[in-house]
Motif scaffolding. Sequence first.
Motif: not given
Length: 228
Positions: A53-82
């Motif tokens: 649960f927390v690893p998946a939640t952290v992965a979501v936070y990491a992806v959204m932090n990446h996007v909020l920094q005005r970077n492009k979102a990619k599907l591979i980011l979720f498993p990579r951060y997980f």
Amino acid sequence: MLSISKLLKKTGHQIFMNMLTVMWVSGGWSLFIVPVVFLLPLPWAIVFIALTFVPATVAVYAVMNHVLQRNKAKLILFPRYFFYYFKRSCLMGIIYCVAVLIPISEWWYYATINNSYLVFVFAIFQTYLCLTFLATQVYAIPFLVQEDLSVFKAMNQSIKHFMKHTWYTIGLFIQILSVTALLSITVIGFFLLYIGMMAVFVLNATTNLHLEKKKDSVFEGKEQPTTT
């Protein structure tokens, strides 16, 4: 420092601008929740949620932090951060799971075995301690993601910020509980929006404190007398 109302307005705008990303990361997160709710028996569900649960939640936070920094979102980011944060976030998840299971077990004991007044009071006290602990950990995942800290350093930093900005954090925690309760009523809204929206909100709140800290540092620097 932005007030909670201004923070909500800013978060709403960012969620609207990144709605597709919010939806797909929330959907990816939900894949870890569905087995717990619908498929696994209770003992296995507890183990599964403690480990994922927390690893998946952290992965979501990491992806959204990446996007909020005005970077492009990619599907591979979720498993990579997980997998990148898995060891640290798994340990954090076990700690949180134990903290939540303590009052739940006490309420179970009160409801099924001993419904005395003393057990009832003890259950309320344990619930209060659990909620207080969770409130002190509001910023732990953002610190883990934004500063790439170890688990205990992130948790310790979150506690320090809670102590320094107690009422701000309590207001933030109440907002989190309110949104959780509201979106849990609608299954689709919870599984496709909740965690993505929450990640943007809490990341913004943490960044808000960072900006306040920087302002204080600049102000203190200007106050220092110069030596000749």
